[in-house]
Design an enzyme around this catalytic site. Structure first.
Site, PDB file in Angstrom:
ATOM      1  N   HIS A 138      39.982  49.658  32.596  1.00  0.00           N
ATOM      2  CA  HIS A 138      39.655  49.141  33.931  1.00  0.00           C
ATOM      3  C   HIS A 138      38.366  48.299  33.881  1.00  0.00           C
ATOM      4  CE1 HIS A 138      39.292  49.741  38.472  1.00  0.00           C
ATOM      5  NE2 HIS A 138      38.101  49.278  38.142  1.00  0.00           N
ATOM      6  N   GLU A 139      37.342  48.832  33.212  1.00  0.00           N
ATOM      7  CA  GLU A 139      36.049  48.139  33.202  1.00  0.00           C
ATOM      8  C   GLU A 139      36.067  46.880  32.323  1.00  0.00           C
ATOM      9  OE1 GLU A 139      34.181  48.977  35.500  1.00  0.00           O
ATOM     10  OE2 GLU A 139      35.011  50.961  35.885  1.00  0.00           O
ATOM     11  N   HIS A 142      37.403  43.976  34.155  1.00  0.00           N
ATOM     12  CA  HIS A 142      36.428  43.310  35.033  1.00  0.00           C
ATOM     13  C   HIS A 142      35.716  42.169  34.307  1.00  0.00           C
ATOM     14  CE1 HIS A 142      36.318  45.401  38.840  1.00  0.00           C
ATOM     15  NE2 HIS A 142      36.185  46.592  38.288  1.00  0.00           N
TER      16      HIS A 142
HETATM   17 ZN    ZN Z   1      36.511  48.409  39.140  1.00  0.00          ZN
END
Ligand code: ZN
Length: 163
Positions: A138-139, A142
């Site tokens: 998830h990170e 980003h």
């Molecule tokens: Zn996030």
């Protein structure tokens, strides 16, 4: 240390690609501390630098402290790069500090290996599974301007499409 202001849904920064960090200097160390403090303050599991408005390839996370009686185990990864993924995928509900109160089921690899530079400037490799593997995916997304909602498969969608 300082709490930094979060970047929220609608801010175009979230769709931009972050830049590699070439030197782990005082500014980067300070940023990592501020990101961790901000993450803990808002009860997040992880945070990418872009979420505090800095387009640099750094993520922080802690998968330990949410469990009862668990101690904090802060992780900082500079220039993280996923170099291996398991064949197996898992479907897990995710949220994001930049999208308050939005939760969606996202398919992610169950295990990953990630190469990164630690806050001490040393290159490392880490094998992660389950929650930690999901947070890392998830990170690192980003850092490439990818938000979790763009990973939602229609068949897994929880809620109506938001315009
Ligand atoms: Zn996030």
């Amino acid at each position: 240390m300082a709490i930094r202001e979060l970047v929220y849904d609608g801010n175009k920064l979230l769709l931009e690609k972050s830049e590699e960090i070439t030197k782990v200097d005082d500014e980067i160390v300070q940023l990592s501390k501020d990101m961790l403090e901000t993450m803990y303050k808002y009860d997040g599991l992880g945070l990418a630098a872009v979420q505090v408005g800095v387009l640099k390839r750094m993520i922080v996370y802690d998968c330990s402290y949410i469990e009862e009686n668990s101690k904090k185990k802060p992780m900082v990864m500079i220039n993280p790069k996923i170099v291996w993924t398991s064949k197996n995928k898992v479907l897990v509900e995710e949220g994001c500090l930049s999208f308050p109160d939005v939760f969606e089921n996202i398919e992610r690899y169950e295990k990953v290996k990630v190469e990164y530079i630690g806050i001490d400037g040393k290159k490392r490799i880490k094998s992660a599974k389950e929650m930690e593997a999901i947070v890392i995916q998830h990170e690192t997304d980003h850092l490439d301007g990818i938000v979790f909602l763009s990973r939602v498969d229609e068949k897994n969608r929880k809620r109506g499409k938001k315009k």
